[in-house]
Design a protein around this motif. Structure first.
Motif: not given
Ligand code: CU
Length: 262
Positions: A194-196, A229-235, A237-242
């Motif tokens: 799940i991503h946001g 950005q991704c708003s759901q913690y997904c692992g 490199y979540h913070s890199e999902m821009l």
């Molecule tokens: Cu994500």
């Protein structure tokens, strides 16, 4: 004596508040956003208006409660050793302070349902359809243009992302290019977890879920560059999902689409 004084106190509180609200309503003024985004889509503006109305209503209630507390504390403060007048109930007052909050909650509920229905409404003739696929750790945008051309563009293929400068507007991150003054259908899904899908300036976030396709519309109002950005913690490199969102004039969009045909 007592009754006229109470009436004028109530008026002193209510009249300026009602006047300010009426001035906003009649003057066509935009409501203050209280730190929120005004919004770069029609749906975002609806959300922003809803937020502003709720905060104004909240401030109004808070002001009335505060004034009543202060008035009670000062008006009925202990002045001498005499026992004050004792009474146990006030049925009309109890009915009033039960019914008014119920009405307010009803208004909030109604405004939320109407607002959210208009935000979630999808057009039968969107100008463009963008298929958004979230994956660890990036976003894929492919277009079903009106010409029926399906395209895969701006794919961030690396599963071990390089750590780019922290700006979603950097061209190193995937960019979703969409035309201004158009209704854009987003068809959102995920291929792993799940991503946001979150665009702050659009006042919008929605889950990208494996096995579920979420569909919604953005009606763009003006051109601009916005961060996503991704708003759901997904692992890891979540913070890199821009990602970036570039809303461009229709002609620029058509050129861009033509130049990216696969
Ligand atoms: Cu994500």
């Amino acid at each position: 004596m007592f009754a006229p004084a109470r009436k004028s106190t109530g008026r002193r509180i209510a009249v300026p508040f009602v006047l300010v609200l009426t001035a906003f309503a009649l003057g066509g003024c935009e409501l203050p956003t209280f730190g929120g985004f005004r919004g770069a889509t029609t749906q975002a503006k609806t959300e922003s208006t809803l937020w502003s109305q709720m905060v104004i209503l909240g401030i109004g209630v808070a002001m009335i409660v505060l004034v009543l507390i202060l008035w009670s504390a000062f008006r009925y403060r202990r002045r001498d050793e005499r026992m004050p007048r004792q009474f146990s109930e006030n049925i009309p007052l109890e009915i009033i302070y039960t019914v008014i909050p119920c009405i307010l909650v009803g208004i909030i509920f109604w405004a939320t349902v109407v607002g959210e229905n208009s935000i979630d409404a999808v057009s039968s003739h969107p100008a463009e359809i963008v298929n958004v696929t979230a994956y660890r750790w990036g976003w894929r945008f492919s277009y079903n243009s009106s010409t029926g051309v399906s395209q895969n563009v701006l794919v961030q293929t690396s599963s071990e992302p390089k750590v780019f400068p922290q700006s979603a507007l950097s061209s190193l991150y995937p960019q979703m290019v969409i035309p201004a003054h158009s209704t854009i259908r987003i068809v959102l899904q995920s291929v792993d977890v799940i991503h946001g899908f979150y665009i702050p300036a659009f006042n919008f976030s929605r889950y990208a879920q494996p096995g579920v396709i979420n569909t919604f519309d953005f009606t763009t109002t003006s051109t601009g560059k916005f961060k996503g950005q991704c708003s759901q913690y997904c692992g890891l490199y979540h913070s890199e999902m821009l990602f970036g969102v570039r809303v461009v004039p229709q002609a620029t969009f058509s050129q861009w689409l033509a130049s990216h045909k696969s």
